[in-house]
Design a protein around this motif. Structure first.
Motif, PDB file in Angstrom:
ATOM      1  N   GLU A   1      16.491   1.645  11.047  1.00 62.94           N
ATOM      2  CA  GLU A   1      17.307   1.668  10.004  1.00 62.94           C
ATOM      3  C   GLU A   1      16.279   1.404   9.433  1.00 62.94           C
ATOM      4  OE1 GLU A   1      20.855   2.424   9.415  1.00 62.94           O
ATOM      5  OE2 GLU A   1      21.194   4.085  10.352  1.00 62.94           O
ATOM      6  N   TRP A   2      16.445  -0.038   9.519  1.00 60.64           N
ATOM      7  CA  TRP A   2      15.496  -0.774   8.343  1.00 60.64           C
ATOM      8  C   TRP A   2      14.503  -0.340   8.363  1.00 60.64           C
ATOM      9  CZ3 TRP A   2      14.323  -4.426   4.773  1.00 60.64           C
ATOM     10  CH2 TRP A   2      13.875  -5.503   4.592  1.00 60.64           C
ATOM     11  N   GLN A   3      13.346  -0.183  10.003  1.00 62.73           N
ATOM     12  CA  GLN A   3      11.776  -0.125  10.378  1.00 62.73           C
ATOM     13  C   GLN A   3      11.796   0.883   9.646  1.00 62.73           C
ATOM     14  OE1 GLN A   3       9.696  -2.834  11.567  1.00 62.73           O
ATOM     15  NE2 GLN A   3       8.363  -1.009   9.785  1.00 62.73           N
ATOM     16  N   ARG A   4      12.602   1.634   9.258  1.00 59.91           N
ATOM     17  CA  ARG A   4      11.868   3.615   9.181  1.00 59.91           C
ATOM     18  C   ARG A   4      11.435   3.245   7.885  1.00 59.91           C
ATOM     19  NH1 ARG A   4       9.695   8.163   9.541  1.00 59.91           N
ATOM     20  NH2 ARG A   4      10.676  10.403   9.021  1.00 59.91           N
ATOM     21  N   THR A   5      12.591   2.577   7.082  1.00 58.65           N
ATOM     22  CA  THR A   5      12.955   2.546   5.170  1.00 58.65           C
ATOM     23  C   THR A   5      11.628   2.413   5.608  1.00 58.65           C
ATOM     24  OG1 THR A   5      14.992   2.488   5.317  1.00 58.65           O
ATOM     25  CG2 THR A   5      14.009   2.493   3.873  1.00 58.65           C
ATOM     26  N   ILE A   6      10.974   1.000   5.727  1.00 60.30           N
ATOM     27  CA  ILE A   6      10.041   0.586   5.539  1.00 60.30           C
ATOM     28  C   ILE A   6       8.313   1.564   6.249  1.00 60.30           C
ATOM     29  CG2 ILE A   6       8.547  -1.390   5.835  1.00 60.30           C
ATOM     30  CD1 ILE A   6      10.439  -2.254   4.292  1.00 60.30           C
ATOM     31  N   ASP A   7       8.496   1.644   6.484  1.00 60.77           N
ATOM     32  CA  ASP A   7       7.705   2.864   7.030  1.00 60.77           C
ATOM     33  C   ASP A   7       7.291   4.127   6.473  1.00 60.77           C
ATOM     34  OD1 ASP A   7       6.988   1.512   9.641  1.00 60.77           O
ATOM     35  OD2 ASP A   7       7.876   3.192  11.071  1.00 60.77           O
ATOM     36  N   VAL A   8       8.574   4.538   5.916  1.00 57.39           N
ATOM     37  CA  VAL A   8       7.506   5.411   5.078  1.00 57.39           C
ATOM     38  C   VAL A   8       7.744   5.638   3.055  1.00 57.39           C
ATOM     39  CG1 VAL A   8       9.448   7.479   3.967  1.00 57.39           C
ATOM     40  CG2 VAL A   8       9.519   7.011   6.401  1.00 57.39           C
ATOM     41  N   ASN A   9       8.518   4.205   3.145  1.00 57.12           N
ATOM     42  CA  ASN A   9       8.677   3.703   1.778  1.00 57.12           C
ATOM     43  C   ASN A   9       7.533   3.109   1.586  1.00 57.12           C
ATOM     44  OD1 ASN A   9      10.919   5.446   1.806  1.00 57.12           O
ATOM     45  ND2 ASN A   9      11.979   3.578   0.867  1.00 57.12           N
ATOM     46  N   VAL A  10       7.307   2.015   1.990  1.00 60.80           N
ATOM     47  CA  VAL A  10       5.867   1.150   1.826  1.00 60.80           C
ATOM     48  C   VAL A  10       5.040   1.931   2.466  1.00 60.80           C
ATOM     49  CG1 VAL A  10       5.075  -1.232   2.157  1.00 60.80           C
ATOM     50  CG2 VAL A  10       7.911  -0.752   1.607  1.00 60.80           C
ATOM     51  N   THR A  11       4.547   2.084   4.516  1.00 55.77           N
ATOM     52  CA  THR A  11       2.662   1.895   4.693  1.00 55.77           C
ATOM     53  C   THR A  11       3.029   3.425   4.169  1.00 55.77           C
ATOM     54  OG1 THR A  11       3.925   0.402   6.719  1.00 55.77           O
ATOM     55  CG2 THR A  11       2.334   1.940   7.332  1.00 55.77           C
ATOM     56  N   GLY A  12       3.820   4.480   4.043  1.00 58.84           N
ATOM     57  CA  GLY A  12       3.483   5.891   3.932  1.00 58.84           C
ATOM     58  C   GLY A  12       2.621   5.642   2.387  1.00 58.84           C
ATOM     59  N   ALA A  13       3.010   4.989   1.624  1.00 55.42           N
ATOM     60  CA  ALA A  13       2.478   4.996   0.072  1.00 55.42           C
ATOM     61  C   ALA A  13       2.079   4.310   0.350  1.00 55.42           C
ATOM     62  CB  ALA A  13       4.137   4.338  -0.766  1.00 55.42           C
ATOM     63  N   LEU A  14       1.614   3.281   0.917  1.00 55.88           N
ATOM     64  CA  LEU A  14      -0.261   2.854   1.248  1.00 55.88           C
ATOM     65  C   LEU A  14      -1.039   3.185   1.904  1.00 55.88           C
ATOM     66  CD1 LEU A  14      -2.314   0.399   1.424  1.00 55.88           C
ATOM     67  CD2 LEU A  14      -0.888  -0.402   3.754  1.00 55.88           C
ATOM     68  N   LEU A  15      -0.108   3.895   3.210  1.00 52.61           N
ATOM     69  CA  LEU A  15      -1.681   5.162   3.408  1.00 52.61           C
ATOM     70  C   LEU A  15      -2.303   6.047   2.349  1.00 52.61           C
ATOM     71  CD1 LEU A  15      -0.028   5.698   6.896  1.00 52.61           C
ATOM     72  CD2 LEU A  15      -1.922   4.127   6.110  1.00 52.61           C
ATOM     73  N   CYS A  16      -1.330   6.503   1.595  1.00 51.73           N
ATOM     74  CA  CYS A  16      -1.709   7.575   0.529  1.00 51.73           C
ATOM     75  C   CYS A  16      -2.569   7.201   0.154  1.00 51.73           C
ATOM     76  CB  CYS A  16      -0.634   8.666   0.019  1.00 51.73           C
ATOM     77  SG  CYS A  16       0.353   9.788   1.129  1.00 51.73           S
ATOM     78  N   ALA A  17      -1.612   5.975  -0.590  1.00 55.60           N
ATOM     79  CA  ALA A  17      -2.733   5.484  -1.880  1.00 55.60           C
ATOM     80  C   ALA A  17      -4.366   4.822  -1.671  1.00 55.60           C
ATOM     81  CB  ALA A  17      -2.094   3.844  -2.372  1.00 55.60           C
ATOM     82  N   GLY A  18      -4.454   4.447  -0.364  1.00 61.73           N
ATOM     83  CA  GLY A  18      -5.582   4.879   0.301  1.00 61.73           C
ATOM     84  C   GLY A  18      -6.865   5.604   1.112  1.00 61.73           C
TER      85      GLY A  18
ATOM     86  N   SER B   1     -16.102   9.929 -11.850  1.00 63.99           N
ATOM     87  CA  SER B   1     -14.908  10.286 -12.356  1.00 63.99           C
ATOM     88  C   SER B   1     -13.779   9.441 -11.938  1.00 63.99           C
ATOM     89  CB  SER B   1     -14.708  11.934 -12.530  1.00 63.99           C
ATOM     90  OG  SER B   1     -14.741  12.223 -10.572  1.00 63.99           O
ATOM     91  N   GLY B   2     -13.666   8.229 -10.561  1.00 70.79           N
ATOM     92  CA  GLY B   2     -12.555   7.987  -9.940  1.00 70.79           C
ATOM     93  C   GLY B   2     -11.190   8.571 -10.568  1.00 70.79           C
ATOM     94  N   GLY B   3     -10.742   7.988 -11.041  1.00 66.69           N
ATOM     95  CA  GLY B   3      -8.962   8.636 -10.905  1.00 66.69           C
ATOM     96  C   GLY B   3      -7.870   8.030 -11.190  1.00 66.69           C
ATOM     97  N   ARG B   4      -6.074   8.560 -10.923  1.00 69.14           N
ATOM     98  CA  ARG B   4      -5.135   7.536 -11.415  1.00 69.14           C
ATOM     99  C   ARG B   4      -3.907   7.766 -10.375  1.00 69.14           C
ATOM    100  NH1 ARG B   4      -3.583   6.507 -16.235  1.00 69.14           N
ATOM    101  NH2 ARG B   4      -5.019   7.665 -17.171  1.00 69.14           N
ATOM    102  N   ILE B   5      -4.155   6.877  -9.298  1.00 67.66           N
ATOM    103  CA  ILE B   5      -2.440   6.828  -9.367  1.00 67.66           C
ATOM    104  C   ILE B   5      -1.700   6.024  -9.726  1.00 67.66           C
ATOM    105  CG2 ILE B   5      -1.836   6.015  -6.592  1.00 67.66           C
ATOM    106  CD1 ILE B   5      -4.667   5.184  -5.303  1.00 67.66           C
TER     107      ILE B   5
END
Length: 249
Positions: free
Chosen positions: A101-118, A130-134
């Protein structure tokens, strides 16, 4: 009528994501709604002509890349990412948390956020100058945790590191990044942790906590999104008035 700006909202099928997508559409943005459940995304889009539904699992790199490619193919650019998708995870202390359950939380909340930001950064770099905003959705648990929420609290503290790193690394490319920490907006997750019926407090008691309309949280995100490129809100905290935040610890 559109203002020409393009936003991607993750976790758009419910809660804060749904409210932010609605606020952005009303303000004239073209909005790509991302999330795992196509039916929930369609409900959030509500047939709006400037809404694009893109079912996406943000923990899968290929799906995240496909999301941004679809938006660029449809509208040519991405101006704003509201990096919002997340889960509360297990109710447990560090002594008892289940590793799966820990890993699932990290996968969604951290890794998922990183992938989207990247993916957003790569898209925004390609559309220079023009760049952009996150805008990252942190939560006040990025500042002070609730009892028995180690997985969620750690994941949200990590979002602060992501926000500061993206803002620094994006500087040369005209990309800014800010974080909104929201406390007790009235969403489903607040029901899950008992805000309206008795949320666990640091002293072991339970307290019915105040909440506020999620639409007001969405207006705060919209304000951040509508700033000119010359300005950025690096950190914003919005809570229900009177909630036990300052005295949580």
């Amino acid at each position: 009528m559109t203002n020409g700006r393009v936003a991607v909202v993750t976790g758009a099928g419910s809660g804060i994501g749904r409210a932010v997508a609605a606020a952005m559409l009303e303000a004239g943005f073209r909005v790509a709604l991302a999330g795992r459940r196509a039916d929930a995304l369609q409900q959030s889009a509500d047939g709006h002509p400037n809404a694009l539904v893109v079912p996406t699992d943000i923990t899968v790199p290929a799906e995240v890349d496909a999301l941004f490619a679809r938006v660029v193919a449809e509208w040519g650019r991405v101006d704003v990412l509201f990096n919002n998708a997340g889960i509360f995870g297990p109710v447990a202390s560090a002594a008892d948390v289940d590793p799966v359950e820990w890993q699932r939380t990290i996968d969604v909340n951290v890794t998922g956020a990183l992938l989207c930001a990247g993916a957003a950064m790569r898209t925004m770099i390609a559309q220079r100058p023009s760049g952009g905003r996150i805008i990252n959705n942190g939560s006040i648990s990025a500042q002070v945790p609730r009892p028995l929420s180690v997985a969620y609290a750690v994941s949200k503290h990590a979002i602060t590191g992501l926000t500061r790193s993206v803002d620094l690394d994006g500087r040369a490319h005209g990309i800014s990044c800010g974080q909104i920490d929201i406390g007790n907006a009235a969403t489903r997750i607040m029901s899950e942790i008992g805000v309206g019926s008795g949320a666990l407090q640091a002293d072991g008691s339970r307290l019915v906590e105040p909440a506020f309309d999620v639409a007001d949280a969405a207006r705060a995100v919209l304000f951040m999104a509508q700033l000119p490129p010359e300005a950025n809100i690096s950190a914003l905290t919005v809570t229900a008035a009177g909630m036990p935040f300052g005295g949580r610890g």
